[in-house]
Enzyme design. Structure first.
Site, PDB file in Angstrom:
ATOM      1  N   TRP A   1       7.938  -8.125   4.748  1.00  0.00           N
ATOM      2  CA  TRP A   1       7.895  -6.812   5.421  1.00  0.00           C
ATOM      3  C   TRP A   1       9.298  -7.228   6.339  1.00  0.00           C
ATOM      4  O   TRP A   1       9.475  -8.010   6.959  1.00  0.00           O
ATOM      5  CB  TRP A   1       6.797  -6.591   6.465  1.00  0.00           C
ATOM      6  CG  TRP A   1       5.577  -5.952   5.690  1.00  0.00           C
ATOM      7  CD1 TRP A   1       5.509  -4.790   5.473  1.00  0.00           C
ATOM      8  CD2 TRP A   1       4.749  -7.066   5.403  1.00  0.00           C
ATOM      9  NE1 TRP A   1       4.310  -4.858   4.928  1.00  0.00           N
ATOM     10  CE2 TRP A   1       3.866  -5.929   4.582  1.00  0.00           C
ATOM     11  CE3 TRP A   1       4.251  -8.320   5.486  1.00  0.00           C
ATOM     12  CZ2 TRP A   1       2.622  -6.595   3.991  1.00  0.00           C
ATOM     13  CZ3 TRP A   1       3.517  -8.734   4.791  1.00  0.00           C
ATOM     14  CH2 TRP A   1       2.389  -7.976   4.265  1.00  0.00           C
TER      15      TRP A   1
ATOM     16  N   ALA B   1      -9.302  -1.031   1.764  1.00  0.00           N
ATOM     17  CA  ALA B   1      -8.288  -0.400   2.336  1.00  0.00           C
ATOM     18  C   ALA B   1      -7.199  -0.234   1.352  1.00  0.00           C
ATOM     19  O   ALA B   1      -7.318  -0.629   0.291  1.00  0.00           O
ATOM     20  CB  ALA B   1      -7.696  -1.332   3.696  1.00  0.00           C
TER      21      ALA B   1
HETATM   22  N1  PHE Z   1       0.232  -2.291   4.526  1.00  0.00           N
HETATM   23  C1  PHE Z   1       0.875  -2.697   2.906  1.00  0.00           C
HETATM   24  C2  PHE Z   1       2.253  -2.324   2.739  1.00  0.00           C
HETATM   25  O1  PHE Z   1       2.538  -1.458   3.365  1.00  0.00           O
HETATM   26  C3  PHE Z   1      -0.218  -1.629   1.856  1.00  0.00           C
HETATM   27  C4  PHE Z   1      -1.509  -1.882   1.919  1.00  0.00           C
HETATM   28  C5  PHE Z   1      -2.544  -1.511   2.539  1.00  0.00           C
HETATM   29  C6  PHE Z   1      -1.874  -3.074   0.923  1.00  0.00           C
HETATM   30  C7  PHE Z   1      -3.779  -1.836   2.576  1.00  0.00           C
HETATM   31  C8  PHE Z   1      -3.384  -3.605   0.842  1.00  0.00           C
HETATM   32  C9  PHE Z   1      -4.265  -2.724   1.550  1.00  0.00           C
HETATM   33  O2  PHE Z   1       2.699  -2.952   2.026  1.00  0.00           O
END
Ligand code: PHE
Length: 351
Positions: A157, A319
């Site tokens: 990220w 999720a």
């Molecule tokens: N939060 C992750 C992303 O933004 C996406 C994700 C959400 C992956 C939930 C797995 C479970 O890249």
């Protein structure tokens, strides 16, 4: 001769009086004073007169000549004056064209319409909305999600950190959340299970902005947490994915799972959607693959339960984080993600 002069005087004074335009007056002037005009011709006849007569006629001629000249001059001025007066009465102010556009009626932004649609869709399944903060602590955005401080997985990220200044938080621990996943540890730590929650909200990343990437974008996230015996499985995840896609795109929509790594899920998957344009045949919109990736998903990692004081032996969960902006771009053939944040009226009025 005297008579002739008087006659000319009388006739022409009358003519001058009756005339009402500069053009008429010009004509009269020429009739009198032009070459071969009445006044121009008269002196030619003077030679026939006697000395005495000439003495009488000369001044009379001059007087009548001057009188007629003066009468024309005065009348000319009169005509001019009347013309000006008439012009003054006319209104020469420029009238602005009547305002063409109708009153603009505002409406919900495309992304907001989509949000309502999706929220309604999942409310039917008993999901409730839970929105976590945009300005977030490292703890909820990363640490509780099994991404320890300084762990290389953080590089997945591109994060915008906030200067903590005098705030009573550890320097470097405040950031703009990079995903909506920060809502699950915030909910889970409250210990109120089962959880069936969703969030459709903004996220932020340190991106190089172009037609497909923006520093600000939406995610639609769901999290389901329950007792182990409630059997929350990948099959549920698959069902929910198809429920979402068919709800938005229609019955033919299909999802597919590919193994994918995210630190906070195990197993983790990337969810692809069958290309709505070529139905899987491969086209330029799906880059020839027949599918496009729309979400990251998986079963919640035991370490996330541990971090939020829930026993991973007792609880399980699923999720996903889904990219609705991307979905809208595909659905409406919007070629630039930046349109979502700009107030471009042409774009706004189209949807
Ligand atoms: N939060 C992750 C992303 O933004 C996406 C994700 C959400 C992956 C939930 C797995 C479970 O890249």
């Amino acid at each position: 001769m005297e008579e002739k002069i008087s006659q000319i005087q009388k006739d022409f004074l009358e003519k001058i009086n009756k005339s009402s335009s500069l053009k008429d007056l010009d004509k009269i002037f020429i009739e009198l004073f032009g070459k071969n005009g009445e006044i121009d011709q008269l002196p030619k006849e003077f030679s026939k007169l006697s000395e005495d007569e000439r003495r009488k006629i000369g001044p009379l001629f001059n007087q009548v000549k001057q009188e007629l000249e003066e009468a024309i001059r005065v009348k000319r001025e009169g005509v001019r004056e009347e013309t000006y007066k008439a012009l003054e009465k006319e209104d020469f102010t420029m009238q602005p064209p009547r305002l063409q556009h109708k009153k603009r009626q505002g409406h919900l932004h495309l992304a907001t319409q989509f949000k309502k649609e999706i929220i309604d869709l999942f409310a039917k399944l008993g999901f409730s909305q839970f929105d976590a903060p945009h300005i977030e602590l490292d703890k909820y955005n990363f640490e509780d999600l099994n991404i320890p401080k300084d762990h290389p997985s953080k590089d997945m990220w591109d994060t915008l950190y906030i200067d903590t200044g005098n705030l009573k938080v550890e320097p470097g621990s405040l950031l703009l959340r990079t995903h909506t996943s920060n809502f699950w540890p915030r909910l889970m730590e409250k210990g109120k299970t089962p959880i069936r929650a969703m969030s459709f909200d903004r996220c932020f990343r340190y991106e190089n902005i172009d037609a497909r990437h923006s520093h600000t974008f939406n995610q639609f996230e769901i999290a389901v947490v329950g007792q182990v015996n409630q059997a929350i499985t990948m099959a549920n995840l698959k069902y929910l994915s198809d429920y979402l896609l068919q709800g938005i795109l229609g019955k033919e929509a299909k999802s597919r799972f590919r193994p994918k790594y995210y630190p906070f899920v195990e197993p983790g998957v990337g969810i692809d959607c069958l290309c709505v344009f070529c139905h899987g045949k491969g086209c330029k919109i799906c880059s020839g693959t027949g599918w496009f990736e729309i979400a990251g998903a998986g079963l919640i990692h035991p370490n996330v339960f541990k971090a939020t004081n829930l026993d991973p032996k007792k609880y399980t969960g699923l999720a996903w984080g889904f990219g609705p902006d991307r979905m809208l771009m595909l659905k409406h053939e919007i070629e630039d993600i930046r349109f979502f944040l700009e107030g471009d009226l042409e774009f706004l009025e189209k949807f």
